[in-house]
Design an enzyme around this catalytic site. Structure first.
Site, PDB file in Angstrom:
ATOM      1  N   GLU A 107      10.820  -7.755  -3.679  1.00  0.00           N
ATOM      2  CA  GLU A 107      11.402  -6.218  -3.222  1.00  0.00           C
ATOM      3  C   GLU A 107      10.876  -6.206  -1.420  1.00  0.00           C
ATOM      4  O   GLU A 107       9.525  -6.075  -1.351  1.00  0.00           O
ATOM      5  CB  GLU A 107      10.638  -5.164  -3.888  1.00  0.00           C
ATOM      6  CG  GLU A 107      11.104  -5.173  -5.277  1.00  0.00           C
ATOM      7  CD  GLU A 107      10.539  -3.871  -5.958  1.00  0.00           C
ATOM      8  OE1 GLU A 107      10.851  -2.761  -5.873  1.00  0.00           O
ATOM      9  OE2 GLU A 107       9.361  -4.314  -6.613  1.00  0.00           O
ATOM     10  N   LEU A 108      11.744  -6.412  -0.566  1.00  0.00           N
ATOM     11  CA  LEU A 108      11.218  -6.476   0.637  1.00  0.00           C
ATOM     12  C   LEU A 108      11.590  -5.298   1.753  1.00  0.00           C
ATOM     13  O   LEU A 108      11.901  -4.256   1.133  1.00  0.00           O
ATOM     14  CB  LEU A 108      11.614  -8.073   1.211  1.00  0.00           C
ATOM     15  CG  LEU A 108      11.440  -9.065   0.314  1.00  0.00           C
ATOM     16  CD1 LEU A 108      11.928 -10.412   1.141  1.00  0.00           C
ATOM     17  CD2 LEU A 108       9.925  -9.488   0.136  1.00  0.00           C
ATOM     18  N   TRP A 146       0.850  -1.240  -0.225  1.00  0.00           N
ATOM     19  CA  TRP A 146       0.050  -0.228   0.139  1.00  0.00           C
ATOM     20  C   TRP A 146       0.843   1.422  -0.081  1.00  0.00           C
ATOM     21  O   TRP A 146       0.392   2.393  -0.107  1.00  0.00           O
ATOM     22  CB  TRP A 146      -0.878   0.158   1.273  1.00  0.00           C
ATOM     23  CG  TRP A 146      -0.244  -0.440   2.650  1.00  0.00           C
ATOM     24  CD1 TRP A 146      -0.410  -1.380   3.333  1.00  0.00           C
ATOM     25  CD2 TRP A 146       0.503   0.440   3.415  1.00  0.00           C
ATOM     26  NE1 TRP A 146       0.653  -1.527   4.155  1.00  0.00           N
ATOM     27  CE2 TRP A 146       1.053  -0.148   4.372  1.00  0.00           C
ATOM     28  CE3 TRP A 146       0.731   1.804   3.262  1.00  0.00           C
ATOM     29  CZ2 TRP A 146       1.892   0.176   5.434  1.00  0.00           C
ATOM     30  CZ3 TRP A 146       1.862   2.288   4.273  1.00  0.00           C
ATOM     31  CH2 TRP A 146       2.377   1.584   5.308  1.00  0.00           C
ATOM     32  N   ASN A 147       1.997   1.124   0.070  1.00  0.00           N
ATOM     33  CA  ASN A 147       3.036   2.444   0.730  1.00  0.00           C
ATOM     34  C   ASN A 147       3.188   3.300  -0.524  1.00  0.00           C
ATOM     35  O   ASN A 147       3.231   4.323  -0.154  1.00  0.00           O
ATOM     36  CB  ASN A 147       4.171   1.975   1.336  1.00  0.00           C
ATOM     37  CG  ASN A 147       5.137   1.415   0.622  1.00  0.00           C
ATOM     38  OD1 ASN A 147       4.908   0.553  -0.204  1.00  0.00           O
ATOM     39  ND2 ASN A 147       6.386   1.955   0.683  1.00  0.00           N
ATOM     40  N   GLU A 198      12.212  -2.694  11.226  1.00  0.00           N
ATOM     41  CA  GLU A 198      11.868  -1.540  10.279  1.00  0.00           C
ATOM     42  C   GLU A 198      10.722  -0.917  10.918  1.00  0.00           C
ATOM     43  O   GLU A 198       9.528  -1.483  10.923  1.00  0.00           O
ATOM     44  CB  GLU A 198      11.470  -2.247   8.902  1.00  0.00           C
ATOM     45  CG  GLU A 198      10.827  -1.290   7.921  1.00  0.00           C
ATOM     46  CD  GLU A 198      10.560  -1.995   6.816  1.00  0.00           C
ATOM     47  OE1 GLU A 198       9.527  -2.848   6.811  1.00  0.00           O
ATOM     48  OE2 GLU A 198      10.682  -1.371   5.785  1.00  0.00           O
ATOM     49  N   CYS A 207      10.160   2.104   1.766  1.00  0.00           N
ATOM     50  CA  CYS A 207      10.858   1.035   1.962  1.00  0.00           C
ATOM     51  C   CYS A 207      12.294   1.332   2.038  1.00  0.00           C
ATOM     52  O   CYS A 207      12.988   0.944   3.038  1.00  0.00           O
ATOM     53  CB  CYS A 207      10.913  -0.020   0.756  1.00  0.00           C
ATOM     54  SG  CYS A 207      11.181   0.712  -0.866  1.00  0.00           S
ATOM     55  N   GLY A 210       6.826  -6.246  -0.721  1.00  0.00           N
ATOM     56  CA  GLY A 210       5.836  -6.321   0.509  1.00  0.00           C
ATOM     57  C   GLY A 210       7.051  -6.446   1.621  1.00  0.00           C
ATOM     58  O   GLY A 210       8.345  -6.340   1.447  1.00  0.00           O
ATOM     59  N   PRO A 247      -3.608  -5.722  -5.872  1.00  0.00           N
ATOM     60  CA  PRO A 247      -3.127  -4.601  -5.169  1.00  0.00           C
ATOM     61  C   PRO A 247      -3.583  -4.923  -3.595  1.00  0.00           C
ATOM     62  O   PRO A 247      -4.063  -5.967  -3.263  1.00  0.00           O
ATOM     63  CB  PRO A 247      -4.431  -3.828  -5.419  1.00  0.00           C
ATOM     64  CG  PRO A 247      -4.964  -4.099  -6.815  1.00  0.00           C
ATOM     65  CD  PRO A 247      -4.841  -5.683  -6.757  1.00  0.00           C
TER      66      PRO A 247
HETATM   67  P1  NAD Z   1       2.780  -7.040   3.313  1.00  0.00           P
HETATM   68  O1  NAD Z   1       3.768  -7.930   2.998  1.00  0.00           O
HETATM   69  O2  NAD Z   1       1.596  -6.972   4.255  1.00  0.00           O
HETATM   70  O3  NAD Z   1       1.575  -6.909   1.863  1.00  0.00           O
HETATM   71  C1  NAD Z   1       2.034  -6.975   0.555  1.00  0.00           C
HETATM   72  C2  NAD Z   1       1.103  -7.425  -0.266  1.00  0.00           C
HETATM   73  O4  NAD Z   1       1.083  -8.916  -0.260  1.00  0.00           O
HETATM   74  C3  NAD Z   1      -0.222  -6.996  -0.194  1.00  0.00           C
HETATM   75  O5  NAD Z   1      -1.007  -7.037  -1.452  1.00  0.00           O
HETATM   76  C4  NAD Z   1      -0.998  -8.249   0.755  1.00  0.00           C
HETATM   77  O6  NAD Z   1      -2.333  -8.349   0.448  1.00  0.00           O
HETATM   78  C5  NAD Z   1      -0.200  -9.460  -0.077  1.00  0.00           C
HETATM   79  N1  NAD Z   1      -0.188 -10.552   0.724  1.00  0.00           N
HETATM   80  C6  NAD Z   1      -0.496 -11.023   2.079  1.00  0.00           C
HETATM   81  N2  NAD Z   1      -0.378 -12.039   2.490  1.00  0.00           N
HETATM   82  C7  NAD Z   1      -0.052 -12.783   1.408  1.00  0.00           C
HETATM   83  C8  NAD Z   1       0.423 -14.227   0.915  1.00  0.00           C
HETATM   84  N3  NAD Z   1       0.560 -15.110   2.002  1.00  0.00           N
HETATM   85  N4  NAD Z   1       0.798 -14.575  -0.226  1.00  0.00           N
HETATM   86  C9  NAD Z   1       0.583 -13.611  -1.373  1.00  0.00           C
HETATM   87  N5  NAD Z   1       0.508 -12.338  -0.862  1.00  0.00           N
HETATM   88  C10 NAD Z   1       0.278 -11.813   0.169  1.00  0.00           C
HETATM   89  O7  NAD Z   1       3.365  -5.375   2.969  1.00  0.00           O
HETATM   90  P2  NAD Z   1       2.760  -4.211   3.372  1.00  0.00           P
HETATM   91  O8  NAD Z   1       2.544  -3.852   4.722  1.00  0.00           O
HETATM   92  O9  NAD Z   1       1.556  -3.806   2.158  1.00  0.00           O
HETATM   93  O10 NAD Z   1       3.964  -3.107   2.615  1.00  0.00           O
HETATM   94  C11 NAD Z   1       4.826  -2.651   3.500  1.00  0.00           C
HETATM   95  C12 NAD Z   1       6.216  -3.509   3.605  1.00  0.00           C
HETATM   96  O11 NAD Z   1       6.540  -3.482   2.063  1.00  0.00           O
HETATM   97  C13 NAD Z   1       7.520  -2.900   4.213  1.00  0.00           C
HETATM   98  O12 NAD Z   1       8.181  -3.849   4.756  1.00  0.00           O
HETATM   99  C14 NAD Z   1       8.299  -2.155   3.004  1.00  0.00           C
HETATM  100  O13 NAD Z   1       9.701  -2.061   3.509  1.00  0.00           O
HETATM  101  C15 NAD Z   1       7.977  -3.030   1.898  1.00  0.00           C
HETATM  102  N6  NAD Z   1       8.258  -2.376   0.583  1.00  0.00           N
HETATM  103  C16 NAD Z   1       9.485  -2.690   0.029  1.00  0.00           C
HETATM  104  C17 NAD Z   1       9.652  -2.124  -1.228  1.00  0.00           C
HETATM  105  C18 NAD Z   1      10.974  -2.367  -1.922  1.00  0.00           C
HETATM  106  O14 NAD Z   1      11.477  -1.883  -3.118  1.00  0.00           O
HETATM  107  N7  NAD Z   1      11.998  -3.241  -1.338  1.00  0.00           N
HETATM  108  C19 NAD Z   1       8.789  -1.149  -1.699  1.00  0.00           C
HETATM  109  C20 NAD Z   1       7.471  -0.797  -1.189  1.00  0.00           C
HETATM  110  C21 NAD Z   1       7.434  -1.499   0.178  1.00  0.00           C
END
Ligand code: NAD
Length: 488
Positions: free
Chosen positions: A249-250, A152-153, A384, A283, A227, A177
């Protein structure tokens, strides 16, 4: 908000809206009492339909000439441009950022579609080699169905950063999404989808079984996931079942290292641009600052003075310079970190001006906070935070600060700040990170064009942007002709 202005969104499969009859609410993070959208909750069966539609579409989309794929992408980008102002407002209301931040996110998404269209023509060329004995060709071919999973970020930039490379290289897409910001992204995706044949772009929504059903589906050949690291591990495990390609990308916990020849009043204005955008929900935001012990108090006061200028308020309030957090989990986590830092005896300054105090508890508002007297191993330093709270940690020597900077499981970005550029370059090479900035914590225009972006260690696998990022979406097919046998 009136009931009529609530955005109702179905899934989108094979160019058709699909509903399950069940909807989840999307609420405004800055005015929590307001429902902004109702979004269809998908099931594993919907995922299967979407993947099958994408797989069927792939059989012809992969044969569409590259120049036509590029033209369609550019036409889609031009159409999105017309909607960008409207999308940016929707994004504020579902995601919480400031309007200027969502405007940039939408703009970044559109820009990335155009960038990739430019890169693809030379990148996709077949390479050919020949000697007396043989001819060798190395073709770049699409992988098939790509599952794009987005947080979402920065939903618009991150989504388009997957859509462009996947489509231009000839793949088809199922996009999921985030439930915390699905509206603007889905509207943009449906707009783009009209420029491509049915089944090339499909959108599914929901939590629970939806993500795993997508990442485990045998017809998905590539997962592009952005995520958190914990979710990334689950995605990686699911991908292993049918040996899919993955780009992850975590999370990150970026260190900023201030060197002893840096001048605090020079560094701080630039440094806060690396800490507080999107209220720290980036991130690659600066998430811990290492300061020479002798400079700590001066640096702390200079930083606090600058941070105190933030005006915390609603994303559509033009006076606001810091917006609320996106969701309850994130809010509780960040508030908990601040509370536990206080309890540990750290010096905690909660700063900034609250713009609309009456609305403060109707959203996930957190004051920008600067912390010192915190142990290098404290929770606030090693996790984080993803919020507007930043710890300062003193150090005594280069070796010590490198050891501390490299001491987490993360390795996304990092930065070094000082006047001796040779020293900064030398230290950069010793940081365990995918990216290091010197005297900033953001890409320059040149960096936008030439820096592959991604993390090492548990910050991810693979890279995005540039031709390095495009390569994540193709397979290499190597073909060799023996010139000496079966001559015509
Ligand atoms: P999240 O991991 O909770 O969710 C990300 C996505 O994964 C969402 O669409 C969610 O619905 C989905 N999801 C959840 N469980 C799943 C599963 N078991 N299988 C498949 N998909 C699943 O992350 P968030 O809270 O939405 O985002 C924040 C995180 O993302 C932070 O840790 C941030 O650092 C990271 N991030 C990393 C980058 C990068 O480029 N490295 C960029 C942006 C955000």
């Amino acid at each position: 908000m009136t009931k009529e202005s609530v955005i109702k969104l179905d899934m989108f499969i094979n160019h058709k809206d699909v509903s399950t009859g069940k909807y989840f609410e999307v609420r405004d993070p800055g005015r929590y009492s307001e429902v902004v959208g109702l979004v269809a909750t998908g099931s594993a069966a919907n995922v299967n339909d979407a993947v099958c539609a994408a797989h069927a579409a792939f059989q012809s989309w992969k044969n569409v000439p590259l120049n036509e794929r590029v033209e369609r992408l550019l036409a889609a980008a031009a159409e999105l441009d017309k909607l960008s102002a409207e999308l940016a407002v929707t994004l504020v209301r579902e995601q919480g950022m400031l309007l200027r931040e969502t405007t940039r996110d939408v703009g970044n998404g559109i820009k990335s579609l155009r960038e990739v269209a430019t890169l693809a023509e030379s990148f996709m060329q077949t390479e050919e080699f020949e000697d007396e004995e043989s001819v060798v060709r190395v073709e770049k071919v699409p992988r098939g169905v790509v599952a794009a999973i987005v947080p979402w970020n920065a939903p618009m930039g991150l989504t388009m950063g997957k859509v462009g490379p996947a489509l231009v290289t000839g793949n088809t897409l199922v996009i999921k999404p985030s439930p915390f910001a699905p509206l603007a992204t889905s509207q943009a995706l449906k707009t783009i989808a009209a420029f491509f044949p049915p089944g090339v772009i499909n959108i599914i929504h929901g939590e629970g079984e939806v993500g795993p059903a997508l990442t485990r589906h045998p017809l998905v050949r590539k997962i592009s996931f952005t995520g958190g690291t914990t979710t990334g591990k689950a995605v990686m495990a699911a991908a292993a079942e049918s040996v899919k390609s993955i780009t992850l990308e975590l999370g990150g916990n970026d260190p900023a290292i201030i060197l002893d020849d840096a001048v605090p009043s020079d560094v701080v204005p630039e440094l806060i641009k690396g800490i507080f955008p999107r209220s720290g929900q980036v991130c690659y935001a600066v998430k811990r600052v290492y300061v020479p012990a002798g400079m700590l108090d001066t640096f702390f006061e200079t930083l606090c003075e600058a941070v105190d200028q933030f005006k915390v308020g609603y994303g559509l309030d033009e006076r606001a310079t810091l917006a609320p957090l996106n969701n309850r989990n994130q809010y509780d986590f960040v508030k908990g970190l601040i509370e536990r830092a206080k309890q540990s005896g750290a010096t905690v300054r909660e700063l900034g001006k609250k713009l609309d105090v009456a609305n403060w508890n109707n959203g996930y508002y957190v004051s920008p906070t600067v912390v010192k007297d915190v142990a290098p191993s404290a929770e606030l330093v090693l996790t984080e935070q993803f919020g507007p709270v930043i710890p300062l940690i003193p150090y005594e020597s280069e070796e010590q600060v490198l050891q501390m900077a490299n001491s987490t499981e993360y390795g996304l970005a990092s930065s070094i700040w000082g006047r001796d550029v040779d020293r900064a370059f030398r230290l950069s090479s010793r940081i365990e990170a995918g990216v290091t900035f010197i005297n900033s914590h953001a890409r320059t225009a040149l960096g936008e064009r030439h820096m592959p972006f991604g993390g090492v260690k548990q910050s991810g696998i693979g890279r995005v942007r540039t031709t390095v990022g495009l390569a994540e979406y193709i397979e290499y097919h190597a073909i060799s002709l023996n010139k000496k046998a079966c001559r015509p």
